[in-house]
Scaffold this active site. Structure first.
Site: not given
Ligand SMILES: NC(=O)c1ccc[n+]([C@@H]2O[C@H](COP(=O)([O-])OP(=O)(O)OC[C@H]3O[C@@H](n4cnc5c(N)ncnc54)[C@H](OP(=O)(O)O)[C@@H]3O)[C@@H](O)[C@H]2O)c1
Length: 253
Positions: A22, A153
């Site tokens: 998106s 992460y």
């Protein structure tokens, strides 16, 4: 349109799923795959700016239920999956590793690592049966220089790289290729937001953010999308278990 020597789009007839299409890198990948003639289904938690021409299924890939919903949508909309690009990812930084709460570790693992494991487990069996398919995992160059604020992460992406390599070896006899693309710093909404949060944590935490990129600029989403397009095309027919680092020469230092 990206075609081969005879002008045929290189992904004509291919059915592709791209997570996180998106915005940012994912949206660029979706555009490149559409340009190359693929039918594309993408996913995010909200439609955002999904490129025209792509099908969209709302799903949160951090959960098993989200992965199952996406796999079901892929079967319904595309009928099967030939190309699978795991792009959704990211995490916010903390002051240091001790300040990263348990739930952020879990979320980083779910989004940056386990989302791929779960979705692969649902969609790879079909590729194995057809003895054809391509998977790309999107990692991060930050794995090369793991820093305290991002250890949740980078550790998750490091696990992803290791998993990707192992999956490649497991699936090679079935004609299924698996590769990793490792971006350096790329100008995307997610990348910019993360670097701003990092800078707000203080000069020491943000130190690495100002390091020069040898090729003299930040990456553009298309820099990564072109690498993904190459890896999912037949031009990369003899590439599996590889990790294509696309970072303007920044890592390793
Ligand atoms: N930009 C960089 O500098 C950089 C550097 C190295 C690696 N990478 C990696 O490249 C990939 C893309 O990064 P980007 O910078 O393009 O990120 P971005 O701008 O934040 O876009 C992330 C995309 O993933 C979707 N997404 C996020 N969480 C999701 C979830 N739980 N379920 C489903 N979709 C989700 C987002 O939509 P929603 O928020 O609506 O769900 C969006 O479409 C990530 O894996 C990132 O780790 C980026």
């Amino acid at each position: 349109m990206i075609g081969n020597e005879s002008g045929t789009p290189v992904l004509k007839g291919k059915r592709a799923v791209v997570t996180g299409g998106s915005r940012g890198i994912g949206a660029a990948v979706v555009r490149r795959l559409l340009d190359a003639g693929a039918d594309v289904l993408t996913t995010a938690r909200s439609a955002g700016a999904v490129p025209e021409g792509a099908a969209f299924a709302e799903a949160d890939v951090r959960t098993r239920a989200g992965a199952e919903a996406l796999a079901a949508a892929a079967r319904e909309v595309l009928g099967g999956v030939d190309v699978l690009v795991h792009n959704a990812g990211g995490a916010r930084p903390f002051a240091n590793s001790s300040a990263i709460p348990d739930e952020e570790w879990q979320e980083a693992l779910d989004l940056n690592y386990l989302a791929s494991v779960r979705l692969d487990s649902l969609l790879v069996p079909g590729m194995k049966e057809r003895r054809s398919g391509v998977v790309v995992h999107v990692s991060s160059a930050a794995v090369r220089t793991p820093l305290g604020p991002f250890l949740h992460y980078t550790a998750a992406k490091a696990a992803l790289e290791n998993y990707s390599r192992g999956l490649a070896l497991e699936l090679a006899p079935f004609g299924v290729r698996v590769n990793t693309v490792t971006p350096g710093r790329v100008a995307t909404p997610g990348g910019e937001a993360t670097r701003e949060q990092w800078a707000r944590l203080g000069a020491a935490a943000g130190e690495g953010a100002t390091a020069a990129v040898p090729l003299g600029r930040e990456g553009r989403p298309d820099d990564i999308a072109h690498a993904v397009l190459f890896l999912v095309s037949d031009r990369a027919a003899w590439l599996t278990g590889s990790n294509l680092v696309v970072d303007g020469g920044e890592f390793p230092r």
